[in-house]
Each structure stands twice: as structure tokens, then as C-alpha cells.
Design an enzyme around this catalytic site. Structure first.
Site, PDB file in Angstrom:
ATOM      1  N   ASN A 113      19.301  46.447  45.375  1.00 26.84           N
ATOM      2  CA  ASN A 113      18.904  45.308  46.204  1.00 26.84           C
ATOM      3  C   ASN A 113      19.799  45.329  47.437  1.00 26.84           C
ATOM      4  OD1 ASN A 113      18.355  42.843  47.339  1.00 26.84           O
ATOM      5  ND2 ASN A 113      19.269  41.621  45.689  1.00 26.84           N
TER       6      ASN A 113
ATOM      7  N   LYS B 235      19.632  43.576  50.094  1.00 23.75           N
ATOM      8  CA  LYS B 235      19.829  42.264  50.739  1.00 23.75           C
ATOM      9  C   LYS B 235      19.700  42.403  52.260  1.00 23.75           C
ATOM     10  CE  LYS B 235      22.562  40.939  46.757  1.00 23.75           C
ATOM     11  NZ  LYS B 235      23.618  40.111  46.176  1.00 23.75           N
TER      12      LYS B 235
ATOM     13  N   HIS C 218      15.593  35.477  42.994  1.00 25.23           N
ATOM     14  CA  HIS C 218      17.001  35.881  43.116  1.00 25.23           C
ATOM     15  C   HIS C 218      17.845  34.627  43.360  1.00 25.23           C
ATOM     16  CE1 HIS C 218      20.712  37.567  44.647  1.00 25.23           C
ATOM     17  NE2 HIS C 218      20.378  38.664  44.002  1.00 25.23           N
TER      18      HIS C 218
ATOM     19  N   GLU D 113      20.216  34.005  45.260  1.00 23.98           N
ATOM     20  CA  GLU D 113      20.467  33.654  46.668  1.00 23.98           C
ATOM     21  C   GLU D 113      19.273  32.904  47.253  1.00 23.98           C
ATOM     22  OE1 GLU D 113      21.714  37.571  47.910  1.00 23.98           O
ATOM     23  OE2 GLU D 113      23.506  37.314  46.690  1.00 23.98           O
TER      24      GLU D 113
ATOM     25  N   GLU E  92      21.142  37.797  36.000  1.00 25.00           N
ATOM     26  CA  GLU E  92      22.207  37.902  36.996  1.00 25.00           C
ATOM     27  C   GLU E  92      23.033  36.615  36.991  1.00 25.00           C
ATOM     28  OE1 GLU E  92      21.218  41.000  40.190  1.00 25.00           O
ATOM     29  OE2 GLU E  92      20.374  39.108  40.841  1.00 25.00           O
TER      30      GLU E  92
ATOM     31  N   GLY F  59      28.345  39.670  43.664  1.00 31.90           N
ATOM     32  CA  GLY F  59      29.137  39.880  44.867  1.00 31.90           C
ATOM     33  C   GLY F  59      30.579  39.428  44.737  1.00 31.90           C
TER      34      GLY F  59
ATOM     35  N   SER G 282      27.787  42.535  40.256  1.00 31.39           N
ATOM     36  CA  SER G 282      28.945  43.433  40.391  1.00 31.39           C
ATOM     37  C   SER G 282      28.863  44.685  39.513  1.00 31.39           C
ATOM     38  CB  SER G 282      30.256  42.681  40.133  1.00 31.39           C
ATOM     39  OG  SER G 282      30.418  41.660  41.106  1.00 31.39           O
TER      40      SER G 282
END
Ligand code: PGA
Length: 254
Positions: A10, A12, A96, A98, A168, A174, A214
């Protein structure tokens, strides 16, 4: 039941079109001989058509990072399943964290997106995961279960071969802080039980459940070794060919 592992990068909001093409060209060349694992990349929408074209005739799939639930109408800024397919995508990530955190995606909206993507013929990678406060509050399984139930509302049994779930944990994305293989396995097993309740035990055994948060070359192998971890959704470490390739190789033949 052996599920073919799936490793998806991904990207991003990273890479220009030229940088995206350079990376997929390297992946295409270096992964040509790697068997026993399915690979996908999710570039930005502007790079997606060029990436999909460069990957034509290779087993590497092109995924979108999101997918709206309509394919036409007055929805400024949105891109739906028909446009994604037309641009060369075969998969879409939906829900996701985010998108949930910064762009207002709700459980209900994620369900609509998942349904629309699958109905149109795309594969859907449905993301679920708890925040740190939810984990510390002992609510991990309940939160994931709720996201999964809403995400799968209206999902037809016929779409199961194109359905993938990604666990996730938000606190691991991250941050450099990965869930331990045991922490991830506990949630993955729970997801598979809920998939069995919803879609039947046989179908649940075929659905890939990816771990994301991560993932890097140093932890990929231990994660994928867990019984219900069938691959990974990789952010940061998918931006460099060498790291991503090492993660793909760690998943091979598990
Ligand atoms: P990360 O991102 O690997 O950089 O933690 C994973 C993701 O958000 O899909």
C-alpha cells in the site's frame, strides 16, 4: 486448507508516476521466478493506469487504495468501481484506518464500498483494526467484529473468492510497533470464526486474512508462520523494492 498467501504493497500518498513505474519494473523483474505467493501493489490513483499497464501479462495485481460505492453521478472527487476497472485495477482496499480516521469512512460506508467493489468484479481487501485506546480498554475483538459485520453486510457468498480481510491494528500502522505474532493470530482466528458464522465454515477456510502494521523483512516470517495469517498489507516497507521483495519471499509457500 491451503490458502495462497497474498502480499500487497500500500503505497499511500507516495511516488510520482515515474517513481511508481521504476518500482514496479523492478518488482516485475525480480519477482518473476517467485512462486507460491500472490503479489499486489496499490499506487496512487494518478499512477494506477500506468502501473497497471506496466504489469500487464505479469501475475502482479494492481489495487486501488479505496473505492467509492457509486460509479457515476454528482460525487465530486470520488472514483468508483467502474472507473477503477477501466483504469486497470483488479483489487481495491476498502476501510483502511486512515480513511476511517481522517476522511470520515464509517462502518456503514465501508460496507457499501465493499459491496460495490465486489459486485463490480473487483477483489476487495476489507481492513479492520482497533485503536490503542480500544485495545487498552479490552475491546479489540468487539471492535473488529463490529467493523467486520458492517463491512460484510450484503456480501454475497459468490464473491468469497475475491474477498480478503486485512487486520491492521491502528497502533501498529506506521509506528514501527508491530503486533506480536500471537497478538495478531488471536485476532485473525477470531475474524475467521466470524467469517464462518457469516459465510459458512468452508468459505471461511478459503478467505485470506492479511496482517498489516509495521510489517518489515525482520518480522514478516514470524507473522506469516501463524496459522491464520495469510499474508500482509505493507505500507512503509513496500516503498523500497528490496524490503518488499524480502517480505514477499518470506510469505512464499507458507
Ligand atoms: P505500515 O502501513 O506498514 O507503514 O505500518 C500499513 C498499512 O497502513 O497498510
Amino acid at each position: 486448507m491451503s490458502r495462497v498467501p497474498f502480499v500487497v504493497g500500500n503505497w499511500k500518498l507516495n511516488k510520482t508516476i515515474a517513481e511508481a513505474l521504476a518500482l514496479v519494473t523492478e518488482l516485475k523483474n525480480q519477482l518473476a521466478a517467485v512462486k507460491g505467493v500472490q503479489v499486489g501493489v496499490a499506487p496512487t490513483l494518478v499512477a494506477l493506469p500506468a502501473v497497471a499497464k506496466r504489469l500487464e501479462g505479469t501475475p502482479i495485481a494492481t489495487s486501488a487504495q479505496d473505492c467509492f460505492w457509486e460509479s457515476g453521478g454528482a460525487w465530486t472527487g470520488e472514483v468508483g468501481p467502474a472507473q477503477l476497472l477501466d483504469a486497470g485495477a483488479t483489487w481495491a482496499i476498502v476501510g483502511h484506518s486512515e480513511r476511517r480516521q481522517f476522511f470520515g469512512d464509517t462502518n456503514e460506508g465501508v460496507g457499501k464500498k465493499t459491496r460495490a467493489a465486489l459486485a463490480a468484479g473487483l477483489g476487495a481487501i476489507l481492513c479492520v483494526g482497533e485503536t490503542l485506546a480500544e485495545r487498552d480498554g479490552g475491546r479489540t475483538l468487539a471492535v473488529v467484529e463490529e467493523q467486520l459485520a458492517a463491512g460484510l453486510a450484503g456480501v454475497d457468498a459468490a464473491w468469497v473468492p475475491r474477498l480478503v480481510v486485512a487486520y491492521e491494528p491502528v497502533w501498529a500502522i506506521g509506528t514501527g510497533r508491530t503486533a506480536t505474532p500471537a497478538q495478531a493470530q488471536e485476532v485473525h482466528a477470531h475474524i475467521r470464526r466470524r467469517l464462518a458464522d457469516r459465510l459458512g465454515a468452508a468459505a471461511a477456510e478459503t478467505i485470506r486474512i492479511l496482517y498489516g502494521g509495521s510489517v518489515k523483512p525482520s518480522n514478516a516470517e514470524a507473522l506469516i508462520a501463524e496459522k491464520d495469517i495469510d499474508g500482509s498489507l505493507v505500507g512503509g516497507a513496500s516503498l523500497e523494492a528490496a524490503d518488499f521483495i524480502a517480505i514477499v519471499k518470506a510469505a512464499r509457500g507458507t
